[in-house]
Design an enzyme around this catalytic site. Structure first.
Site, mmCIF file in Angstrom:
data_model
loop_
_atom_site.group_PDB
_atom_site.id
_atom_site.type_symbol
_atom_site.label_atom_id
_atom_site.label_comp_id
_atom_site.label_asym_id
_atom_site.label_seq_id
_atom_site.Cartn_x
_atom_site.Cartn_y
_atom_site.Cartn_z
ATOM 1 N N LYS A 113 89.003 12.082 35.501
ATOM 2 C CA LYS A 113 89.570 12.590 36.524
ATOM 3 C C LYS A 113 89.443 11.535 37.829
ATOM 4 O O LYS A 113 88.473 11.221 38.010
ATOM 5 C CB LYS A 113 89.032 13.942 37.124
ATOM 6 N N GLU A 147 89.083 35.317 36.414
ATOM 7 C CA GLU A 147 88.889 36.118 37.802
ATOM 8 C C GLU A 147 88.664 37.643 37.168
ATOM 9 O O GLU A 147 88.127 38.225 37.937
ATOM 10 C CB GLU A 147 90.196 36.005 38.597
ATOM 11 N N ARG A 175 95.222 38.254 40.168
ATOM 12 C CA ARG A 175 95.051 38.320 38.674
ATOM 13 C C ARG A 175 94.114 39.386 38.220
ATOM 14 O O ARG A 175 94.243 40.078 37.031
ATOM 15 C CB ARG A 175 94.338 37.086 38.204
#
Ligand code: TPP
Length: 626
Positions: free
Chosen positions: A282, A367, A395
């Site tokens: 990353k 979630e 969600r």
């Protein structure tokens, strides 16, 4: 910008390049992304890590005929740049400019819109089935990160893909990071694959052996690569994926374009669900982003030389105030535990996690699980505080309803980024929560006008025996003094900020101060308005509203939420039930459409949610009704 990138106007252009040129292009794209995002801010680290896989995919496949579906979509800057949007790239995330995420209206190469994670495999599977039913031949590829892979949705899709034996390719872009470090059993499993000593040893031995051969030629290198690939197939480290019905290929160096191209080419000719596991870094290529990928995940404009962003830090953000307050409250109450769905920094819980490691849970991008897990913790006698951005809480609607509210479990939902969030645009605006939460029985919903009230509401929520929501905005508070001792507030009681006779402005959350300012400006024009800080959307302060409706006859509600179903609707329903529907009511809030990207201040201005906008609307209402 110079060199090869200038000549790339569509993916077909990169197919003319050789490997050396492709590598040079990758470097040019990186430099271009860094230079641009340093000025605009944006999702830098994820996009830098995905440059090579983007080029390899476009080199081997034929977009838009072949479909490349990006998960989350925050890593698509290279994709945007090589699919005809290079010149517009400097406008990214700004009002009227390119979106930071895939947008179907922006380009035929943006196949499926995203912003929320873990949807790519489901979408790819749906598109593959649709292809088969019309005897199509195109390839469908989903690119998903190791973070996004932690969500149940991704596994639901893989489970179904294995069953359907659909022809799809999943590229798993594994950089060991979600926004923070990726956590959980899947993350550990992936890291075991990375580190598998058996696999690594054989591969290293092979590399060593090849290095001993003097003047290794082009041909020999190819042979070596083939042996490495075959070894990789043979050893099958991805048993989980194999068990789900995928052919597992990997792990491969995700920054080696030549290797990626050759693997993709092979995978292209295979059948059934295939998963290619690539390892990337990353922030690749920009040292500051590699060193602190979390900060550079979504970064403010920064100085390229120092990596620093200029930020006014005098007034705390609501997130910071939440993080600080929850620590204070947790020191007094050992039952308090906190939960994040992969966003310890974004939700302000990092410090809490250090002070109370046993009482903090990062459940990954999950979630739904976060909410039901909180339900379980509450049922077990704890006081869980789930900190989730408004947009991602969408969600978990059924979990809030079924696993918390129905059972009256005392879970506190710290709903961050409620209202307009700005540059991330449509997928990220937190503008529906007041509406979708308001309909749930047993739920207390409050929203503070400032950072001091946020503290009071958190204490109130934690000490209340049923589920509650504290909803607050993105960004800095208003800069008011903070009480040392946190006082609770009375449930369902609004705060009268200004009395008036001509109309009553009922505002909630971050709309309270602009409404009060609007009232002061209206006063100069001879309109005398009462202003109420509602504090609670549920329960409403019915007595106060009823009294104001009788006294003033005109009510204006103000909220940073869609008008449908929010505060305005709640007030209207209440007045109707009391036979007071004769009062003139006007709701100020957001229209019935998705709100595009742009800076929050510009969006608020355009949407009439500033003090001037509110005063203007009220004047208009007045003119109409006299
Ligand atoms: C449902 C949902 N929850 C949370 C987020 C916030 N979020 C954006 S990117 C991200 C991490 C994604 O990690 P990964 O898929 O590994 O991609 P990377 O950024 O590492 O390339 C998170 C948690 C989101 N986009 N969607």
């Amino acid at each position: 910008m110079a060199g090869i990138l200038e000549e790339i106007n569509e993916p077909q252009d990169i197919k003319k390049l050789n490997m050396l040129q492709l590598n040079q292009l990758a470097e040019e794209i990186r430099a271009f992304i860094i230079e641009t995002i340093a000025r605009t801010g944006g999702h830098l680290a994820s996009s830098l890590g995905a440059v090579e896989i983007t080029l390899a995919l476009h080199y081997i496949f034929d977009s838009p005929r072949d479909k490349i579906i990006w998960d989350v979509g925050h890593q698509t800057y290279a994709h945007k740049i090589i699919t005809g949007r290079r010149d517009k790239f400097k406008s990214i995330r700004q009002y009227g400019g390119l979106s930071g995420f895939p947008k179907r209206a922006e380009s035929p190469h943006d196949i499926f819109e995203t912003g929320h994670s873990s949807t790519s495999i489901s979408a790819a599977l749906g598109m593959a089935k649709s292809r088969d039913l019309r005897n199509g031949k195109e390839h469908i590829i989903a690119v998903i990160g190791d973070g996004a892979l932690t969500a149940g949705l991704a596994f639901e899709a893989m489970n179904n893909a294995g069953h359907l034996k659909e022809n799809i390719i999943v590229v798993l872009n594994d950089n060991e990071m979600s926004i923070a470090r990726n956590v959980g059993a899947i993350a550990s499993y992936l890291s075991r694959i990375r580190m598998d000593p058996h696999f690594i040893k054989v591969r290293d031995d092979l590399r060593w052996l090849l290095k001993q051969i003097p003047a290794i030629g082009e041909k020999m290198l190819k042979v070596a690569r083939n042996i490495e690939e075959h070894l990789t197939y043979m050893m099958v480290p991805g048993v989980i994926f194999e068990a789900l019905g995928f052919t597992y290929l990997g792990p491969f160096d995700g920054h080696n374009i030549e290797l990626l191209c050759s693997i993709l080419k092979k995978a292209k000719d295979m059948a059934g669900p295939r998963l290619i596991h690539i390892l990337t870094r990353k922030g690749k290529g920009y040292q500051f982003a590699e060193d602190d990928a979390t900060r550079f995940h979504g970064v403010l404009p920064f100085d390229i030389e120092t990596g620093e962003s200029e930020e006014e830090k005098t007034i705390p953000t609501y997130t910071e105030m939440f993080g600080k307050t929850i620590i204070e409250l947790a020191r007094e109450n050992e039952k308090i535990v906190t939960i994040t769905a992969a966003m310890p920094d974004g939700t302000g819980l990092s410090e809490f996690s250090k002070i109370f490691p046993e009482r903090f849970f990062d459940v990954g991008i999950a979630e739904q699980h976060a909410v039901t897990f909180a339900g379980g913790l509450a049922a077990g006698g704890l006081r869980p505080v789930v900190a989730i951005y408004s947009t991602f809480l969408q969600r978990a609607f059924d979990q809030i309803l079924h696993d918390v509210c129905m059972q009256k479990l005392p879970v506190v939902f710290a709903v961050d980024r409620g209202g307009i969030v700005g540059e991330d645009g449509e997928t990220h605006q937190g503008i529906f929560d007041l509406s979708f939460l308001r309909i749930l029985p047993n739920l207390i919903i409050m929203s503070p006008k400032d950072e001091n009230e946020l503290r009071q509401m958190l204490k109130t929520a934690i000490e209340h025996p049923t589920p509650s929501v504290v909803r607050y905005s993105r960004g800095r508070g208003v800069g008011i003094p903070i009480d040392k001792k946190i006082e609770k507030i009375e449930i369902g009681k609004a705060e009268m900020l200004r009395d008036g006779t001509d109309l009553a402005i009922l505002a909630i959350g971050n709309m309270v101060y602009p409404s009060r300012l609007a009232a002061e400006n209206l006063h100069a024009l001879g309109i005398n308005s009462a202003v109420v800080n509602m504090r609670f959307l549920k329960p409403l302060d019915e007595n106060l509203i009823e009294d104001l409706a009788r006294r003033c006859g005109r009510i204006v509600t103000v909220e940073e939420n869609v008008i449908s179903g929010g505060l305005g609707s709640a007030v209207l329903e209440m007045l109707m039930s009391k036979g007071l529907s004769g009062a003139v009511i006007h709701s100020i809030g957001l229209p019935d459409r998705f709100i595009e990207h742009g800076s929050p201040s510009l969006l608020r201005e355009k949407l009439g949610l500033t003090s001037e906008g509110i005063a203007r609307t009220i004047q208009g209402v007045f003119k109409k009704v006299g």
